[in-house]
Design an enzyme around this catalytic site. Sequence first.
Site, short mmCIF file in Angstrom:
data_model
loop_
_atom_site.label_atom_id
_atom_site.label_comp_id
_atom_site.label_asym_id
_atom_site.label_seq_id
_atom_site.Cartn_x
_atom_site.Cartn_y
_atom_site.Cartn_z
N ASN A 107 0.86 -1.19 0.00
CA ASN A 107 0.00 0.00 0.00
C ASN A 107 0.89 1.24 0.00
OD1 ASN A 107 -1.85 2.01 0.44
ND2 ASN A 107 -2.47 1.33 2.49
N HIS A 144 -10.03 1.29 4.22
CA HIS A 144 -8.81 1.52 4.99
C HIS A 144 -9.11 2.54 6.10
CE1 HIS A 144 -4.76 2.69 6.08
NE2 HIS A 144 -4.34 1.57 5.49
N GLU A 195 -6.37 -4.99 10.43
CA GLU A 195 -5.36 -3.93 10.57
C GLU A 195 -5.75 -3.03 11.76
OE1 GLU A 195 -2.76 -2.27 7.21
OE2 GLU A 195 -4.56 -1.07 7.19
N LYS A 240 0.04 4.22 -0.46
CA LYS A 240 -0.69 5.39 0.05
C LYS A 240 -0.51 6.59 -0.90
CE LYS A 240 -0.46 3.42 4.59
NZ LYS A 240 -0.58 3.58 6.02
P1 PGA Z 1 2.14 0.42 7.73
O1 PGA Z 1 0.78 0.69 6.94
O2 PGA Z 1 2.71 -0.86 7.22
O3 PGA Z 1 3.00 1.61 7.44
O4 PGA Z 1 1.79 0.30 9.19
C1 PGA Z 1 -0.11 -0.34 6.68
C2 PGA Z 1 -1.38 0.23 6.11
O5 PGA Z 1 -1.80 1.31 6.53
O6 PGA Z 1 -2.01 -0.38 5.24
#
Ligand code: PGA
Length: 261
Positions: A10, A97, A169, A12
């Site tokens: 991801n 998310h 998550e 983002k």
């Molecule tokens: P992270 O993010 O691995 O930086 O904790 C995971 C996500 O938000 O999908």
Amino acid sequence: MDNKFLVIANWKMNLGLEESIKLASAIKESYGEEMKKSKIVLCPSFTNINSVSQIVVDTAISYGAQDVFWEAKGAYTGATSPIMLKELGAEYVIVGHSERRANFGETDEMVNKKVKTCLEFNLIPIICLGEEYKDRKSGRQKQIIERHIRNILKDIKIKKYNQVIVAYEPIWAISTSRQGKPETPDDADDQQELINRILTELYNKDIVENNFKVIYGGSVNKENILGFAERENIEGVLVGSASQNAEDFVDLMNQINKLEK
Ligand code: PGA
């Protein structure tokens, strides 16, 4: 669904066009060939999906989007439809998310509509759910998880060819959140087991085995990946920060690919 360990990257809203192309190329260099034990899904920003798709075409690497709107067409300024994603060859879509819930007011009801749309258009939804820190502290995580699953999958029938990913998550475990520390592999495994149990209640064992994959997300990195990947109920990981740097991501993948799971 196959039993490959799923690694969803991801990215983002962090990478521009050049950065996305560079990162996708570096990942292709290392993992463009079919991998026996794992599968990579890259999720760039909408504007970069097309360029990334051209890099990973004819490789073992899949790609998807970070969101989708539930309508196929119409007067919805700024939204991206499932048809547009299909045109780009995207196979997966992250839905619900916690950053979309926190910043864009997304609710379980909206996520439910998005999942329905994904299944209708043959896109694989990656459904994110998890509890906040205060709920974890008061031991309410199981209730929260159960409520999310039941709401999000309400009235959703699973057809034989449908595939669904559920990503547990915990919001406090996301690396950029205030707490920003990972769940322990033991607890993550526990919650994944709970998710499997609820899914089995909603559908049946065969459907859960054939059509669902339950994965973990939240501060997964090259230091802790093995702890998660070795657990029985964890069928993959959703990786944010650690997927946005080629060296870190390749290191993480190398470890998974050496596993005997
Ligand atoms: P992270 O993010 O691995 O930086 O904790 C995971 C996500 O938000 O999908």
